[in-house]
Design a protein around this motif. Sequence first.
Motif, PDB file in Angstrom:
ATOM      1  N   LEU A  82       0.842  -1.193   0.000  1.00 43.74           N
ATOM      2  CA  LEU A  82       0.000   0.000   0.000  1.00 43.74           C
ATOM      3  C   LEU A  82       0.880   1.247   0.000  1.00 43.74           C
ATOM      4  N   THR A  83       0.271   2.387  -0.331  1.00 37.62           N
ATOM      5  CA  THR A  83       0.955   3.672  -0.272  1.00 37.62           C
ATOM      6  C   THR A  83       0.169   4.605   0.631  1.00 37.62           C
ATOM      7  N   LEU A  84       0.864   5.314   1.544  1.00 38.65           N
ATOM      8  CA  LEU A  84       0.213   6.244   2.450  1.00 38.65           C
ATOM      9  C   LEU A  84       0.696   7.661   2.203  1.00 38.65           C
ATOM     10  N   VAL A  85      -0.270   8.614   2.181  1.00 37.36           N
ATOM     11  CA  VAL A  85       0.015  10.029   1.936  1.00 37.36           C
ATOM     12  C   VAL A  85      -0.532  10.821   3.106  1.00 37.36           C
ATOM     13  N   GLN A  86       0.282  11.705   3.686  1.00 38.15           N
ATOM     14  CA  GLN A  86      -0.158  12.468   4.849  1.00 38.15           C
ATOM     15  C   GLN A  86      -0.947  13.699   4.419  1.00 38.15           C
ATOM     16  N   GLY A  87      -2.111  13.912   5.078  1.00 44.30           N
ATOM     17  CA  GLY A  87      -2.933  15.087   4.815  1.00 44.30           C
ATOM     18  C   GLY A  87      -2.575  16.218   5.750  1.00 44.30           C
ATOM     19  N   VAL A  88      -3.415  17.271   5.749  1.00 41.20           N
ATOM     20  CA  VAL A  88      -3.122  18.448   6.571  1.00 41.20           C
ATOM     21  C   VAL A  88      -3.944  18.481   7.855  1.00 41.20           C
ATOM     22  N   SER A  89      -5.047  17.726   7.912  1.00 39.76           N
ATOM     23  CA  SER A  89      -5.854  17.630   9.137  1.00 39.76           C
ATOM     24  C   SER A  89      -6.826  16.471   8.976  1.00 39.76           C
ATOM     25  N   GLN A  90      -7.530  16.173  10.055  1.00 42.03           N
ATOM     26  CA  GLN A  90      -8.454  15.038  10.040  1.00 42.03           C
ATOM     27  C   GLN A  90      -9.637  15.329  10.953  1.00 42.03           C
ATOM     28  N   VAL A  91     -10.815  14.820  10.557  1.00 46.79           N
ATOM     29  CA  VAL A  91     -12.013  14.907  11.393  1.00 46.79           C
ATOM     30  C   VAL A  91     -12.565  13.494  11.532  1.00 46.79           C
ATOM     31  N   GLY A  92     -12.693  13.009  12.778  1.00 48.07           N
ATOM     32  CA  GLY A  92     -13.227  11.675  12.998  1.00 48.07           C
ATOM     33  C   GLY A  92     -12.154  10.668  13.359  1.00 48.07           C
ATOM     34  N   ALA A  93     -12.606   9.520  13.870  1.00 53.28           N
ATOM     35  CA  ALA A  93     -11.702   8.475  14.358  1.00 53.28           C
ATOM     36  C   ALA A  93     -11.467   7.413  13.300  1.00 53.28           C
ATOM     37  N   ASN A  94     -10.233   6.878  13.285  1.00 53.68           N
ATOM     38  CA  ASN A  94      -9.855   5.884  12.278  1.00 53.68           C
ATOM     39  C   ASN A  94     -10.651   4.585  12.363  1.00 53.68           C
ATOM     40  N   ASP A  95     -11.253   4.297  13.503  1.00 57.27           N
ATOM     41  CA  ASP A  95     -12.016   3.048  13.640  1.00 57.27           C
ATOM     42  C   ASP A  95     -13.505   3.238  13.389  1.00 57.27           C
TER      43      ASP A  95
END
Length: 581
Positions: free
Chosen positions: A418-431
Amino acid sequence: MKITNKLMKWALCIAFLAALGLVGCEKTDIYSIDSPADLQSKIDSIATAKANIDTGDTTYIDIATAIVGPEDNSAGWWSAFSDYFTIPTNKLLHLEFVNHNGGSANNWNNWNLAITNEVADRDGEGYKEYFVLRSDAFGWGGGMGDEGYVYDGNMISQNYPDTDGDGDIWNDFRTTMDGATVTLDIDHSATGNVYVTATAVGTNGTELVQTYQQPVSATADIVAFLICDASYFEMQNAYLIPSKVTVVEDVDPVSITIENSPSFVEIGDEDFWGDAIATVTFADGSSEQVDTADIAFSVIPDMTTLGEKTVIVAYNKTKQGEFCEAVTTLYTLEVTNSVSSLEVTTLPLISTYYFFSADPILFNPTGIEVTATYSDGTTGVLETESLQFGSITAAAGSQTAEVSYTGATSTVTTTCPLTLVQGVSQVGANDFSTPWATYSEEYPVASGSSTTISMYCYSDNAANWHTPCLVVGNAGNMNVDVAAADGADAVVRMDSWGWGDGYATATATSDWNWEAFASNISGSQIVITVTNNGDNTANIRYDVTYATGETHFQLYEGVTVDSADLSCALAIEGAYVVIVE
């Protein structure tokens, strides 16, 4: 002759008064007379009037909201409601009203009925809906399903005709419903069921009948209310009478289906059922999942030899649990050699993940193909349901997710790149545990300008609203769960739905394929553009690209706002978004 005529009139008068004196008796033979015809007509009309008088079994309800919704049919969904009508157990609520849709082109722009628990306040703590039923033979369940009160759309019936013979019943339905007189009978039976019968008689004389039933509490009150959706209602009458259903008629099963049965099982593993689910359909059209303990296997496969095996499943209970003639079905599986290795031969649909939080990321296996090599050297593609998937480490660059298969004697693993790209912010939980409503930061939208928010959405795909919602209002007033005077002007969801005073004036358009909407949420790229028109209205547009590359849009035009002080924010539930710009 003159005396004879007077005597005749006197005799008729005595007969008429005698009939009046007997009104209310259980026997009705006094009305079955042969002549004169005018006297019979008068007696029949008196009997009808008497039947409509409150005899102690009828409780008339004062209607506080006589006109429900704006009369120009501008009510947005979930913005205009009738009174609450409480229905105790063993009572039937009868409502009469005139339905208006303004000639809408949408089937759902007519009456909508909500049946809820005893908390008679949509904003009250503990409020839950049993179901919402629409006039166009459609509906959905609420928060009571996990308590055993499951909505079943198969229980909706209707007689809607194709009156113009063009092969389309819905254009005729919409025409009939505009100005139709509607009666709703909502029977809260002590058997623990509610029975809804909706009869609409159009100004064209066409009668439309829709019915629905489902389990509800047998002891607690239920509550009913009507909801406008670009429609309005003239309320005319409401009363309670005794329930008409005291016994639930038992019905036999007519079919049984099996889902999620294993397609193959390793030799040596005796579990031929796995995570299979048995669903029985009954003669009344209802269906329910049945416990494995209540089904029988009339043919049990030999799991000690290789090859295709057949399993025959039987169920022999009525809806009320009495024994009856069995219904049967079958499924097949393959008994194979043990798996010695795995290989990912097709990458999943989502192979690039955007992230911001340091928490592990849930892997989405949709589209993945994993090939097994067996102990005898043969190969075969494994079903996704037979595999287990690990989480993804939240770190930029190349990452992997573990893929494993647990067989009869050992567990075999491989990895998916897989490839992961970092964003600038997040709203909500990963689960996906994000509760309603979790907010983003606020974004100002100056008068005469637009603000764009670009993000990737990851969701459990469990519901249409497990997507980003946009909230608009004055700066600092993004609370969507309080009155509009103290909170946001409007909430507009990605799935063509919303609420608030500002939403009531909006026009919504979209090009969704609703059958595929929920299943394609996760992994979508979403660009939301908010345009402050400078005239105290705003336009809001969602541009969505699924992980498949398919594109769709949702547009709201004419949302009422304060152009001099407009901000927006995201509100999330059951999902999370990673903002990328």
